[in-house]
Design a protein around this motif. Structure first.
Motif, mmCIF file in Angstrom:
data_model
loop_
_atom_site.group_PDB
_atom_site.id
_atom_site.type_symbol
_atom_site.label_atom_id
_atom_site.label_comp_id
_atom_site.label_asym_id
_atom_site.label_seq_id
_atom_site.Cartn_x
_atom_site.Cartn_y
_atom_site.Cartn_z
ATOM 1 N N GLY A 79 5.877 10.029 -0.418
ATOM 2 C CA GLY A 79 4.884 9.069 0.048
ATOM 3 C C GLY A 79 5.468 8.056 1.003
ATOM 4 N N SER A 80 4.581 7.224 1.516
ATOM 5 C CA SER A 80 4.995 6.117 2.372
ATOM 6 C C SER A 80 4.604 4.817 1.689
ATOM 7 N N THR A 135 0.855 -1.182 0.000
ATOM 8 C CA THR A 135 0.000 0.000 0.000
ATOM 9 C C THR A 135 0.895 1.237 0.000
ATOM 10 N N PHE A 136 0.384 2.303 -0.580
ATOM 11 C CA PHE A 136 1.071 3.593 -0.593
ATOM 12 C C PHE A 136 0.233 4.606 0.177
ATOM 13 N N GLY A 137 0.910 5.561 0.758
ATOM 14 C CA GLY A 137 0.258 6.732 1.337
ATOM 15 C C GLY A 137 0.894 7.952 0.691
ATOM 16 N N ILE A 138 0.215 8.562 -0.243
ATOM 17 C CA ILE A 138 0.784 9.703 -0.960
ATOM 18 C C ILE A 138 0.613 10.950 -0.096
ATOM 19 N N LYS A 139 1.726 11.579 0.250
ATOM 20 C CA LYS A 139 1.726 12.753 1.113
ATOM 21 C C LYS A 139 1.723 14.054 0.320
ATOM 22 N N LYS A 140 2.391 14.040 -0.845
ATOM 23 C CA LYS A 140 2.546 15.285 -1.601
ATOM 24 C C LYS A 140 2.856 14.976 -3.062
ATOM 25 N N VAL A 141 2.222 15.731 -3.952
ATOM 26 C CA VAL A 141 2.571 15.744 -5.377
ATOM 27 C C VAL A 141 2.780 17.213 -5.711
ATOM 28 N N GLU A 142 3.996 17.550 -6.101
ATOM 29 C CA GLU A 142 4.330 18.947 -6.386
ATOM 30 C C GLU A 142 4.959 19.040 -7.775
ATOM 31 N N PHE A 143 4.452 19.963 -8.583
ATOM 32 C CA PHE A 143 4.982 20.134 -9.927
ATOM 33 C C PHE A 143 6.145 21.113 -9.897
ATOM 34 N N LYS A 147 2.550 -5.771 3.737
ATOM 35 C CA LYS A 147 2.013 -6.743 4.691
ATOM 36 C C LYS A 147 2.379 -8.124 4.178
ATOM 37 N N ARG A 148 3.161 -8.832 5.005
ATOM 38 C CA ARG A 148 3.545 -10.197 4.665
ATOM 39 C C ARG A 148 3.168 -11.102 5.829
ATOM 40 N N GLU A 149 3.260 -12.386 5.594
ATOM 41 C CA GLU A 149 2.850 -13.353 6.615
ATOM 42 C C GLU A 149 3.620 -13.171 7.925
ATOM 43 N N LYS A 150 4.932 -12.915 7.844
ATOM 44 C CA LYS A 150 5.753 -12.889 9.054
ATOM 45 C C LYS A 150 6.211 -11.504 9.488
ATOM 46 N N ASP A 151 6.022 -10.489 8.662
ATOM 47 C CA ASP A 151 6.467 -9.150 9.039
ATOM 48 C C ASP A 151 5.686 -8.088 8.270
ATOM 49 N N GLU A 152 5.983 -6.839 8.597
ATOM 50 C CA GLU A 152 5.306 -5.724 7.937
ATOM 51 C C GLU A 152 6.280 -4.557 7.790
ATOM 52 N N PRO A 153 7.227 -4.678 6.829
ATOM 53 C CA PRO A 153 8.166 -3.572 6.624
ATOM 54 C C PRO A 153 7.453 -2.353 6.044
ATOM 55 N N LYS A 154 7.996 -1.182 6.377
ATOM 56 C CA LYS A 154 7.419 0.052 5.858
ATOM 57 C C LYS A 154 8.490 1.121 5.810
ATOM 58 N N GLY A 155 8.204 2.170 5.073
ATOM 59 C CA GLY A 155 9.153 3.260 4.957
ATOM 60 C C GLY A 155 8.570 4.390 4.129
ATOM 61 N N TYR A 156 9.457 5.215 3.624
ATOM 62 C CA TYR A 156 9.069 6.387 2.843
ATOM 63 C C TYR A 156 9.794 6.389 1.509
ATOM 64 N N PHE A 157 9.247 7.154 0.566
ATOM 65 C CA PHE A 157 9.896 7.310 -0.732
ATOM 66 C C PHE A 157 9.732 8.736 -1.223
ATOM 67 N N THR A 158 10.702 9.159 -2.007
ATOM 68 C CA THR A 158 10.595 10.386 -2.781
ATOM 69 C C THR A 158 10.851 10.003 -4.235
ATOM 70 N N LEU A 159 10.047 10.547 -5.100
ATOM 71 C CA LEU A 159 10.142 10.237 -6.531
ATOM 72 C C LEU A 159 10.264 11.530 -7.321
ATOM 73 N N LEU A 160 11.036 11.459 -8.389
ATOM 74 C CA LEU A 160 11.044 12.497 -9.402
ATOM 75 C C LEU A 160 10.466 11.850 -10.648
ATOM 76 N N LEU A 161 9.400 12.427 -11.165
ATOM 77 C CA LEU A 161 8.781 11.928 -12.382
ATOM 78 C C LEU A 161 8.952 12.949 -13.489
ATOM 79 N N ARG A 162 9.075 12.441 -14.715
ATOM 80 C CA ARG A 162 9.124 13.295 -15.906
ATOM 81 C C ARG A 162 8.073 12.819 -16.881
ATOM 82 N N LYS A 163 7.534 13.773 -17.607
ATOM 83 C CA LYS A 163 6.597 13.437 -18.673
ATOM 84 C C LYS A 163 7.430 13.199 -19.921
ATOM 85 N N ILE A 164 7.483 11.951 -20.349
ATOM 86 C CA ILE A 164 8.325 11.534 -21.473
ATOM 87 C C ILE A 164 7.414 10.924 -22.533
#
Length: 141
Positions: free
Chosen positions: A107-108, A89-97, A112-129
């Motif tokens: 985003g975060s 699952t994702f939690g989108i915190k911000k989309v800025e142009f 969810k897996r059978e034995k654990d539940e890792p989580k974290g954050y991400f930052t992405l740079l997207l381009r319109k190509i």
């Protein structure tokens, strides 16, 4: 004269906002398609959201990786089957142009897996190509 300038500014602002709204929806669709591909255990489908280039940059816990194929290979090594992939699952915190063809996403992520539940954050740079939004830089922790 002032009324004409003001009218032109309003028209330009509305046009930019409309484009941004459409582009934001397109970016969110890219991320949703990735999430769905991941949750089906389809890594190649997940990777369609990334720029298919040797210049793609992925930064994770092991440092920077350049290239679409190398990123795919690393994902397959770290997540060899559907049970290792879990349910994403994702939690989108911000989309800025940053420009008409560049966007920043914060985003975060949560697995969810059978034995654990890792989580974290991400930052992405997207381009319109070629008329499509693609992730060109991914920093995930």
């Amino acid at each position: 004269m002032r009324k004409i300038i003001l009218l032109l500014l309003v028209i330009c602002a509305n046009t930019l906002m409309a484009q941004t709204t459409q582009d934001k929806a397109a970016i969110l669709k890219v991320l949703e398609n990735q999430r769905q591909g991941w949750n089906k255990g389809d890594m190649e489908n997940y990777m369609q959201g990334y720029w298919k280039s040797d210049s793609l940059l992925f930064v994770g816990k092991n440092g920077p990786t350049y290239g679409w194929q190398k990123t795919l290979d690393n994902y397959k090594k770290g997540y060899p089957d559907k049970s290792a992939m879990g349910f994403l699952t994702f939690g989108i915190k911000k989309v800025e142009f940053l420009a008409k063809d560049k966007a920043f996403v914060l985003g975060s992520w949560n697995l969810k897996r059978e034995k654990d539940e890792p989580k974290g954050y991400f930052t992405l740079l997207l381009r319109k190509i070629g008329g499509e939004w693609k992730v060109v830089v991914d920093h995930s922790s």
